[in-house]
Design a protein around this motif. Sequence first.
Motif, PDB file in Angstrom:
ATOM      1  N   GLN A 385       0.864  -1.249  -0.102  1.00 21.73           N
ATOM      2  CA  GLN A 385      -0.242   0.197  -0.051  1.00 21.73           C
ATOM      3  C   GLN A 385       0.865   1.294   0.134  1.00 21.73           C
ATOM      4  OE1 GLN A 385      -2.568  -0.289   3.314  1.00 21.73           O
ATOM      5  NE2 GLN A 385      -3.585  -2.177   2.416  1.00 21.73           N
ATOM      6  N   MET A 386       2.151   1.300   0.670  1.00 20.93           N
ATOM      7  CA  MET A 386       3.068   2.549   0.620  1.00 20.93           C
ATOM      8  C   MET A 386       3.560   2.721  -0.374  1.00 20.93           C
ATOM      9  SD  MET A 386       2.479   3.818   3.465  1.00 20.93           S
ATOM     10  CE  MET A 386       3.677   4.949   3.548  1.00 20.93           C
ATOM     11  N   VAL A 387       4.021   1.342  -1.054  1.00 24.02           N
ATOM     12  CA  VAL A 387       4.657   1.674  -2.513  1.00 24.02           C
ATOM     13  C   VAL A 387       3.760   2.288  -3.530  1.00 24.02           C
ATOM     14  CG1 VAL A 387       5.914   0.344  -4.319  1.00 24.02           C
ATOM     15  CG2 VAL A 387       6.206  -0.047  -2.140  1.00 24.02           C
ATOM     16  N   GLU A 388       2.609   1.740  -3.637  1.00 24.34           N
ATOM     17  CA  GLU A 388       1.464   2.271  -4.297  1.00 24.34           C
ATOM     18  C   GLU A 388       1.093   3.705  -4.076  1.00 24.34           C
ATOM     19  OE1 GLU A 388      -1.702  -0.561  -4.063  1.00 24.34           O
ATOM     20  OE2 GLU A 388      -1.109  -1.532  -5.678  1.00 24.34           O
ATOM     21  N   GLU A 389       1.103   4.076  -2.872  1.00 17.82           N
ATOM     22  CA  GLU A 389       0.598   5.505  -2.364  1.00 17.82           C
ATOM     23  C   GLU A 389       1.794   6.467  -3.038  1.00 17.82           C
ATOM     24  OE1 GLU A 389       0.333   8.017   1.832  1.00 17.82           O
ATOM     25  OE2 GLU A 389      -0.302   5.968   1.652  1.00 17.82           O
ATOM     26  N   TYR A 390       3.233   5.944  -2.756  1.00 16.48           N
ATOM     27  CA  TYR A 390       4.195   6.924  -3.441  1.00 16.48           C
ATOM     28  C   TYR A 390       4.395   6.640  -4.835  1.00 16.48           C
ATOM     29  CZ  TYR A 390       4.786   8.749   1.299  1.00 16.48           C
ATOM     30  OH  TYR A 390       4.917   9.468   2.707  1.00 16.48           O
ATOM     31  N   ASN A 391       3.538   5.926  -5.610  1.00 13.97           N
ATOM     32  CA  ASN A 391       3.660   5.614  -6.881  1.00 13.97           C
ATOM     33  C   ASN A 391       5.014   4.999  -7.185  1.00 13.97           C
ATOM     34  OD1 ASN A 391       2.824   5.584  -9.739  1.00 13.97           O
ATOM     35  ND2 ASN A 391       3.687   7.846 -10.059  1.00 13.97           N
ATOM     36  N   CYS A 392       5.575   4.081  -6.434  1.00 12.55           N
ATOM     37  CA  CYS A 392       6.871   3.523  -6.644  1.00 12.55           C
ATOM     38  C   CYS A 392       7.084   2.218  -7.062  1.00 12.55           C
ATOM     39  CB  CYS A 392       7.851   3.825  -5.533  1.00 12.55           C
ATOM     40  SG  CYS A 392       8.152   5.591  -5.402  1.00 12.55           S
ATOM     41  N   LYS A 393       5.745   1.690  -7.728  1.00  6.71           N
ATOM     42  CA  LYS A 393       5.986   0.055  -8.175  1.00  6.71           C
ATOM     43  C   LYS A 393       6.950  -0.312  -8.875  1.00  6.71           C
ATOM     44  CE  LYS A 393       2.849  -2.629  -7.595  1.00  6.71           C
ATOM     45  NZ  LYS A 393       2.527  -3.676  -6.467  1.00  6.71           N
ATOM     46  N   ASP A 394       7.333   0.646  -9.790  1.00  4.30           N
ATOM     47  CA  ASP A 394       8.397   0.454 -10.676  1.00  4.30           C
ATOM     48  C   ASP A 394       9.958   0.783 -10.335  1.00  4.30           C
ATOM     49  OD1 ASP A 394       8.195   3.184 -10.865  1.00  4.30           O
ATOM     50  OD2 ASP A 394       8.308   3.411 -12.845  1.00  4.30           O
ATOM     51  N   LYS A 395      10.063   1.116  -8.842  1.00  2.64           N
ATOM     52  CA  LYS A 395      11.024   1.653  -8.408  1.00  2.64           C
ATOM     53  C   LYS A 395      11.728   0.545  -7.115  1.00  2.64           C
ATOM     54  CE  LYS A 395      10.761   6.511  -9.602  1.00  2.64           C
ATOM     55  NZ  LYS A 395      10.726   7.703  -9.008  1.00  2.64           N
ATOM     56  N   VAL A 396      10.941   0.307  -6.256  1.00  6.78           N
ATOM     57  CA  VAL A 396      10.998  -0.514  -5.229  1.00  6.78           C
ATOM     58  C   VAL A 396      10.314  -1.837  -5.122  1.00  6.78           C
ATOM     59  CG1 VAL A 396      10.587  -0.460  -2.721  1.00  6.78           C
ATOM     60  CG2 VAL A 396      10.693   1.829  -3.940  1.00  6.78           C
ATOM     61  N   THR A 397      11.303  -2.773  -4.768  1.00  4.92           N
ATOM     62  CA  THR A 397      10.759  -4.233  -4.643  1.00  4.92           C
ATOM     63  C   THR A 397      10.600  -4.785  -3.482  1.00  4.92           C
ATOM     64  OG1 THR A 397      12.072  -4.723  -6.875  1.00  4.92           O
ATOM     65  CG2 THR A 397      11.358  -6.485  -5.508  1.00  4.92           C
ATOM     66  N   LEU A 398       9.555  -5.520  -3.069  1.00  4.15           N
ATOM     67  CA  LEU A 398       9.249  -6.035  -1.821  1.00  4.15           C
ATOM     68  C   LEU A 398       9.739  -7.519  -1.573  1.00  4.15           C
ATOM     69  CD1 LEU A 398       5.831  -4.503  -1.177  1.00  4.15           C
ATOM     70  CD2 LEU A 398       8.034  -3.299  -0.697  1.00  4.15           C
ATOM     71  N   PHE A 399      10.640  -7.568  -0.857  1.00  5.83           N
ATOM     72  CA  PHE A 399      11.299  -9.210  -0.587  1.00  5.83           C
ATOM     73  C   PHE A 399      10.992  -9.882   0.552  1.00  5.83           C
ATOM     74  CE2 PHE A 399      13.887  -7.372  -3.942  1.00  5.83           C
ATOM     75  CZ  PHE A 399      14.579  -8.305  -4.444  1.00  5.83           C
ATOM     76  N   TYR A 400      10.830 -11.219   0.358  1.00  5.51           N
ATOM     77  CA  TYR A 400      10.854 -12.069   1.327  1.00  5.51           C
ATOM     78  C   TYR A 400      12.129 -12.787   1.507  1.00  5.51           C
ATOM     79  CZ  TYR A 400      10.599 -16.106   4.631  1.00  5.51           C
ATOM     80  OH  TYR A 400      11.171 -17.265   5.432  1.00  5.51           O
ATOM     81  N   ASN A 401      13.054 -12.599   2.513  1.00  8.38           N
ATOM     82  CA  ASN A 401      14.265 -12.969   2.838  1.00  8.38           C
ATOM     83  C   ASN A 401      14.725 -13.983   3.724  1.00  8.38           C
ATOM     84  OD1 ASN A 401      17.286 -12.116   2.172  1.00  8.38           O
ATOM     85  ND2 ASN A 401      17.333 -11.596   4.436  1.00  8.38           N
ATOM     86  N   ASP A 402      15.326 -15.035   3.440  1.00 11.59           N
ATOM     87  CA  ASP A 402      15.723 -16.248   4.312  1.00 11.59           C
ATOM     88  C   ASP A 402      16.870 -16.661   4.221  1.00 11.59           C
ATOM     89  OD1 ASP A 402      15.173 -18.085   6.288  1.00 11.59           O
ATOM     90  OD2 ASP A 402      13.083 -18.138   5.995  1.00 11.59           O
ATOM     91  N   TYR A 403      17.437 -17.752   5.249  1.00 12.12           N
ATOM     92  CA  TYR A 403      18.700 -18.381   5.111  1.00 12.12           C
ATOM     93  C   TYR A 403      18.400 -19.983   4.786  1.00 12.12           C
ATOM     94  CZ  TYR A 403      18.162 -19.967   9.982  1.00 12.12           C
ATOM     95  OH  TYR A 403      17.737 -20.746  11.012  1.00 12.12           O
ATOM     96  N   ASP A 404      19.391 -20.484   4.323  1.00 16.41           N
ATOM     97  CA  ASP A 404      19.152 -21.965   4.157  1.00 16.41           C
ATOM     98  C   ASP A 404      18.146 -22.283   2.969  1.00 16.41           C
ATOM     99  OD1 ASP A 404      21.557 -22.710   5.462  1.00 16.41           O
ATOM    100  OD2 ASP A 404      20.445 -24.030   6.949  1.00 16.41           O
ATOM    101  N   THR A 405      17.879 -21.306   2.079  1.00 21.95           N
ATOM    102  CA  THR A 405      16.837 -21.493   0.926  1.00 21.95           C
ATOM    103  C   THR A 405      16.825 -22.504   0.252  1.00 21.95           C
ATOM    104  OG1 THR A 405      17.838 -19.903  -0.207  1.00 21.95           O
ATOM    105  CG2 THR A 405      16.393 -19.026   0.927  1.00 21.95           C
TER     106      THR A 405
END
Length: 571
Positions: A385-405
Motif C-alpha cells: 500500500q505504501m509503495v502504491e501510495e508513493y507511486n513507486c511500484k516500478d522503483k521499489v521491490t518487496l522481498f521475502y528474505n531467508d537463510y538455507d533457502t
Amino acid sequence: MISKKLISTGLALSLCVTSLAVPSVSDAAKKPSITKKLTVNVGKSKTLKVKKASKKAKVTWKSTKKKVAKVSKKGSLAAKVKGISTGKCKIKCTVKVGKKKYKLTCAVTVKGNKKTNKATTAPAASNKPVESAAANTSSAPVATTTPAATPVATPSFVTMTPATKPPVTLPQSFKNNYNGIFEHIGTCANYYGYGNKKDQLRDEEPMNFIKDQFNSITLENEMKPDSVLGNNSTVITVAQAKELGYVIPDNYKEEVVPQLNFEPADGALKYCKDNGVQLRGHTLMWHQQTPAWFFRADYNGGKAVVSKEVMDARLEFYVKTCMKHIFDKEKELTGEYGSLCYAWDVVNEYLHHTNQPGSTTWIDVYGEQELRPEYVKKAFQFANQMVEEYNCKDKVTLFYNDYDTYFEVEDLVKFVNFINEGEKTNICQGIGMQSHIDIERPTIDEFKYALETFMNTGLEVQITELDITINFDTDESNGREAKFDYKDEDETWDDQAKFVKDFMHMILNVQKTRNLVTAPKGLTAITIWGLFDKCSWRNKCEPLFFSNGIEMDEAKPAYYSFLEAADEWYN
C-alpha cells in the motif's frame, strides 16, 4: 686480597643467577621463521624456505594476490615464489609441528620493466540492451499471480549484450566487473556500529572503499526493529506522533506509540545520495531482534501479550511509518521518491521462526500458522500500500528474505504463493537468498536447483547476504550433529578461491541461459555480507574477500576469482 675459594663461589652463584634469568634453550630458537621481505622480478622466481623447522613439519603456502605473485611448494620446507605482475602481496605460510601451529608472512614486491607495468583493468558496460538468452529447460513451481512490473535499474547500471565486450575500461572492482550483469553489487555496512565495524559510513577510508567497490549497501543492524524501536521503550502520545509524521491507522486505539529512531537510516541515505549508492531496507518484520515489549500491553515488557487486533494496528503503524519516513527522506535529499531505497526485506526468516525459544515474538500473539501466517501477509499488504501510495511500484521491490533457502525450496515457493494469493498483483515481488554458505555446504548443484526454481516463479531473486566460509564444521554424516562453528579441516584460501570460481560460474550460467518467459527478471543483485574477515560475524572461518582490512594487499585469492568470473559473461 680475595681468596680463590671466594672467587669460585662467586662465579658459581653468578652462573646460578644467570641460569634462572635466561631459559636454557631460547623459545625463539625453536620457532620456525621465513624471510620477512622478498623482491622478485616479473617472470622470475625465488625460493622461500622455512628455517628452524623439522622436516616432519606440515607446511602450507598461499599468496594473497596471485595476479602479482604465485607460490608453489618446493620440497617439504620450501616454496617457489614467481613474479606475475608488478605490485605487492603477501606470501602466507602455515607450519604445523605436532599440536602447535605457526603462521608466517613474507611481504613480496614484484618489479618489472615498462611492458609489465601496465595496470590491470576491467571492462565497463556498453549501452546495448540484453538479448534473449537460451531457453532453460528446468521446471519449477510458478507464482500464482502475474509478476509486478520490472523494477527500474540503478542509475549506474547499463545492460548489454552478453556476447559483446564493451570498449571502455574501468578499474577492477566488484561493481565495475559486474556492471551490466547484475543491477546491484552490494555490501553490508554500519553507520554507527560497534567494535571494528564502527562508523563505516562516517569514516573516510571505508566510505571511499564502499563507493569504489559497490553500488548498494544494507545496514547490518540499524534498520532492524531492535534498532528502530530501541531496547527500552520510549513512548509518545498519538498527537505527538502525528506531528512527527508517523502513520496512525484508523484502527489504532491506544493512546501512545513507541518513538522511533531513524537517525542511522537517515545518515545512510545521505551517504547513498552523496556517493551514487543505493540502499536495501532490512528488515521490517523479524521474530528476532524485535524487543519483547513491542508485543505487550502499554509497550511494557512486564505486562500481558496484546490481542491480534491490537497487534494488527501496531504492525500497520510500524511498517507504514518506517516506509513513509524513508520515502520522505528520499524526497528531501533527491527530490524524488524511491530514488535511493530500491528494495525492502519486508519479512525476514519466517521459515525459521522457531529458532528463538523463550522470547516473546509474533507467535505469542498469533499462534503457529505454519505456511499461511496471516500477519506476514498483512505486513506485505501494508508495505505494498505504501509503495502504491508513493507511486513507486516500478522503483521499489518487496522481498521475502531467508537463510538455507536451498534446503527449503518447495516450502518457500508455497509460502510466497500464499502471500500473493488473491492479490491483484504480487505484493511479494522478490525472493532473497541470504547465502551464508560454506565451500562444503550446500553443494553447487543444490544451490543451482534453488536458484533456478526461484527464478522460474517469475519473481525477482537476489543473493542478499553472501559469505563463504572455510574450516567450518558442517559434517552431518552418519547421524553426527554438525557444530556449525570453526573446525580446522586444513582448508585454505586457495580452496575458497576455487569454490568461488565454480560457484560464480554456475550463477552466471544460470543467469545467462534462463528462460526469459518464466524467469524474466532473474538474479538482480548480490550483496556481500561484510567488508573483510576480521569484521565478519563468522570471522573465525574467514568468509569474505578481504582478510584483516580493506587495503588491496589484504585482498584474498577469492576476490580475484569473483572478479575474473565476470569475464565468462562475454564468452
